[in-house]
Design an enzyme around this catalytic site. Structure first.
Site, PDB file in Angstrom:
ATOM      1  N   ALA A   1       0.828  -1.206   0.000  1.00  0.00           N
ATOM      2  CA  ALA A   1       0.000   0.000   0.000  1.00  0.00           C
ATOM      3  C   ALA A   1       0.861   1.254   0.000  1.00  0.00           C
ATOM      4  O   ALA A   1       2.001   1.236   0.450  1.00  0.00           O
ATOM      5  CB  ALA A   1      -0.906   0.019   1.241  1.00  0.00           C
TER       6      ALA A   1
ATOM      7  N   TYR B   1      -5.926   9.545   0.753  1.00  0.00           N
ATOM      8  CA  TYR B   1      -5.555   8.176   1.142  1.00  0.00           C
ATOM      9  C   TYR B   1      -6.803   7.308   1.305  1.00  0.00           C
ATOM     10  O   TYR B   1      -6.880   6.194   0.775  1.00  0.00           O
ATOM     11  CB  TYR B   1      -4.752   8.239   2.440  1.00  0.00           C
TER      12      TYR B   1
ATOM     13  N   LYS C   1      -7.875   3.987  -0.829  1.00  0.00           N
ATOM     14  CA  LYS C   1      -8.062   2.684  -0.175  1.00  0.00           C
ATOM     15  C   LYS C   1      -9.470   2.153  -0.451  1.00  0.00           C
ATOM     16  O   LYS C   1      -9.667   0.953  -0.640  1.00  0.00           O
ATOM     17  CB  LYS C   1      -7.813   2.797   1.330  1.00  0.00           C
TER      18      LYS C   1
HETATM   19  N1  LIG Z   1      -0.119   1.454   9.822  1.00  0.00           N
HETATM   20  C1  LIG Z   1      -1.372   1.711  10.159  1.00  0.00           C
HETATM   21  O1  LIG Z   1      -1.654   2.343  11.211  1.00  0.00           O
HETATM   22  C2  LIG Z   1      -2.495   1.216   9.312  1.00  0.00           C
HETATM   23  C3  LIG Z   1      -3.800   1.534   9.710  1.00  0.00           C
HETATM   24  C4  LIG Z   1      -4.870   1.082   8.932  1.00  0.00           C
HETATM   25  C5  LIG Z   1      -4.636   0.327   7.797  1.00  0.00           C
HETATM   26  N2  LIG Z   1      -3.371   0.047   7.425  1.00  0.00           N
HETATM   27  C6  LIG Z   1      -3.193  -0.746   6.212  1.00  0.00           C
HETATM   28  O2  LIG Z   1      -2.411  -1.876   6.555  1.00  0.00           O
HETATM   29  C7  LIG Z   1      -1.671  -2.286   5.407  1.00  0.00           C
HETATM   30  C8  LIG Z   1      -0.212  -2.442   5.796  1.00  0.00           C
HETATM   31  O3  LIG Z   1       0.247  -1.199   6.268  1.00  0.00           O
HETATM   32  P1  LIG Z   1       1.659  -1.033   6.981  1.00  0.00           P
HETATM   33  O4  LIG Z   1       1.435  -0.241   8.191  1.00  0.00           O
HETATM   34  O5  LIG Z   1       2.345  -2.340   7.062  1.00  0.00           O
HETATM   35  O6  LIG Z   1       2.355  -0.081   5.909  1.00  0.00           O
HETATM   36  P2  LIG Z   1       3.840  -0.043   5.379  1.00  0.00           P
HETATM   37  O7  LIG Z   1       4.779  -0.380   6.479  1.00  0.00           O
HETATM   38  O8  LIG Z   1       3.973   1.269   4.690  1.00  0.00           O
HETATM   39  O9  LIG Z   1       3.879  -1.230   4.336  1.00  0.00           O
HETATM   40  C9  LIG Z   1       3.377  -1.122   3.033  1.00  0.00           C
HETATM   41  C10 LIG Z   1       4.322  -1.853   2.134  1.00  0.00           C
HETATM   42  O10 LIG Z   1       3.819  -1.791   0.804  1.00  0.00           O
HETATM   43  C11 LIG Z   1       4.922  -1.592  -0.036  1.00  0.00           C
HETATM   44  N3  LIG Z   1       4.534  -1.039  -1.315  1.00  0.00           N
HETATM   45  C12 LIG Z   1       4.280   0.255  -1.630  1.00  0.00           C
HETATM   46  N4  LIG Z   1       3.994   0.352  -2.921  1.00  0.00           N
HETATM   47  C13 LIG Z   1       4.082  -0.897  -3.446  1.00  0.00           C
HETATM   48  C14 LIG Z   1       3.905  -1.424  -4.737  1.00  0.00           C
HETATM   49  N5  LIG Z   1       3.598  -0.648  -5.781  1.00  0.00           N
HETATM   50  N6  LIG Z   1       4.065  -2.748  -4.917  1.00  0.00           N
HETATM   51  C15 LIG Z   1       4.387  -3.540  -3.868  1.00  0.00           C
HETATM   52  N7  LIG Z   1       4.580  -3.103  -2.638  1.00  0.00           N
HETATM   53  C16 LIG Z   1       4.417  -1.774  -2.421  1.00  0.00           C
HETATM   54  C17 LIG Z   1       5.835  -0.672   0.730  1.00  0.00           C
HETATM   55  O11 LIG Z   1       7.139  -0.735   0.203  1.00  0.00           O
HETATM   56  P3  LIG Z   1       8.115   0.548   0.316  1.00  0.00           P
HETATM   57  O12 LIG Z   1       8.318   0.753   1.796  1.00  0.00           O
HETATM   58  O13 LIG Z   1       9.309   0.127  -0.409  1.00  0.00           O
HETATM   59  O14 LIG Z   1       7.372   1.694  -0.305  1.00  0.00           O
HETATM   60  C18 LIG Z   1       5.734  -1.261   2.134  1.00  0.00           C
HETATM   61  O15 LIG Z   1       6.692  -2.269   2.328  1.00  0.00           O
HETATM   62  C19 LIG Z   1      -1.929  -1.223   4.335  1.00  0.00           C
HETATM   63  O16 LIG Z   1      -2.956  -1.684   3.494  1.00  0.00           O
HETATM   64  C20 LIG Z   1      -2.442  -0.040   5.122  1.00  0.00           C
HETATM   65  O17 LIG Z   1      -3.286   0.770   4.331  1.00  0.00           O
HETATM   66  C21 LIG Z   1      -2.285   0.468   8.154  1.00  0.00           C
END
Ligand SMILES: NC(=O)c1ccc[n+]([C@@H]2O[C@H](COP(=O)([O-])OP(=O)(O)OC[C@H]3O[C@@H](n4cnc5c(N)ncnc54)[C@H](OP(=O)(O)O)[C@@H]3O)[C@@H](O)[C@H]2O)c1
Length: 305
Positions: free
Chosen positions: A61, A126, A130
């Site tokens: 994401a 965002y 989503k």
């Molecule tokens: N963190 C929160 O508080 C939170 C809350 C609600 C929902 N979410 C959801 O939970 C999920 C995981 O979030 P997270 O916190 O683990 O976020 P994260 O740490 O930012 O992980 C997202 C990953 O997706 C990768 N990515 C970005 N663009 C990509 C692409 N085009 N192809 C393949 N991979 C790609 C990123 O790689 P790079 O780092 O190299 O860009 C990163 O490793 C997401 O769907 C997010 O919307 C998160």
């Protein structure tokens, strides 16, 4: 068809999910962005058709909430088109898909927990991107697509509020934290467990909510972090969202209800404070936590969701 495939496996949730699956002895392929770019439809299709995993979990994401305001098209490419590409490939390979989404699809001004079927009304770029991803998954995989909304994540692998507070507690005498945003602090490992349980239970397709129960403000979460650190919670000072203007508006109320997971027989994560206590030894061991210190600056939640 066997095994699991995790996209975005270099991220905060993706890394813990791969670890949880490996710990369960599951056959799991974790793909980081450099291994598979979800915006590349041909590559996504070729890879998923070659691996033919039983379950794909899309953790990839664009998660930079504020940056998305000025780069909505780029965020949409990952969060909307990327999700669509993964869903289309899953349809072709007959894989189950668990797609991770967010509380930001809601308006965030409610007074009671948002149910899975409540109307969405994102107020940020965002959130809109989503939501586009959710809609693509539900459209392309009406029988085997799961959208798992989570929120307020913390874990050992990424930058997050709990980690930020832990660092600031060691550097600053005081931190100022917003008291007018409510949500459910949630450990990435707990979400990973819920995703595994959901995919195994394979209930009806559609939207599910996976967060801790109870609710907290960012201020209350910071106080709890200070308490767990053995630091004086009075060093956390309450402030308001207005004191921290951000490009993307933050939801005042982002509490999610979990009725569908409960109906599917998936054990709830439980209260956010208890979950944080369970996570604490893991978080501190990973962070090599500093327990005391000085300095002075205001702090705000990264507000990522
Ligand atoms: N963190 C929160 O508080 C939170 C809350 C609600 C929902 N979410 C959801 O939970 C999920 C995981 O979030 P997270 O916190 O683990 O976020 P994260 O740490 O930012 O992980 C997202 C990953 O997706 C990768 N990515 C970005 N663009 C990509 C692409 N085009 N192809 C393949 N991979 C790609 C990123 O790689 P790079 O780092 O190299 O860009 C990163 O490793 C997401 O769907 C997010 O919307 C998160």
């Amino acid at each position: 068809m066997t095994g699991w495939l995790v996209t975005g496996a270099g991220g905060m949730l993706g890394r813990d999910l791969v670890d949880v699956l490996s710990g369960l002895g599951q056959d799991v392929t974790g793909l980081r962005r450099e291994d598979l770019d979800v915006t590349d439809a041909a590559a996504v299709r070729a890879l998923i058709l070659r691996v033919r995993p039983a379950v794909v979990v899309n953790c990839a994401a664009w998660t930079a909430v504020d940056d998305a305001e000025a780069h909505e098209d780029e965020a949409l490419l990952v969060n909307g088109r990327g999700a669509e590409n993964v869903a289309a490939a899953c349809a072709a390979s007959r894989s189950q898909l668990v797609h991770v989404s967010t509380d930001y699809v809601f308006r965030g001004d409610g007074f009671a927990p948002y149910a899975e079927y409540d109307c969405t009304a994102p107020r940020t770029a965002y959130g809109r991107t989503k939501l586009a991803g959710e809609q693509a998954v539900l459209r392309l995989l009406p029988e085997t697509g799961y959208v798992v909304r989570t929120a307020w994540l913390y874990g050992v692998h990424g930058s997050n509020f709990v980690r930020t507070m832990t660092g600031l507690a060691g550097r600053q005498p005081y931190v100022d934290v917003v008291v007018d945003q409510r949500g459910q602090p949630t450990w990435t490992v707990d979400v990973a467990d819920q995703i595994v349980a959901l995919a195994r239970a394979a209930p009806g397709a559609g939207v599910y909510h996976a967060t801790s129960s109870g609710e907290a403000t960012w201020y209350e979460l910071a106080v709890e972090v200070f308490r767990l650190l053995g630091a004086d919670p009075a060093r956390v000072r309450a402030t308001t969202t207005a004191a921290f203007p951000r490009p993307a508006p933050r939801p005042a109320y982002s509490v999610l209800g979990h009725d569908r997971l409960a109906a599917a027989g998936v054990k709830p994560i439980g209260d956010w404070r208890t979950a944080l206590s369970r996570a604490w030894p893991v978080l501190t061991a990973a962070a090599g936590t500093q327990r005391r210190g000085g300095g002075s600056r205001a702090a705000q939640p990264r507000g990522m969701s």
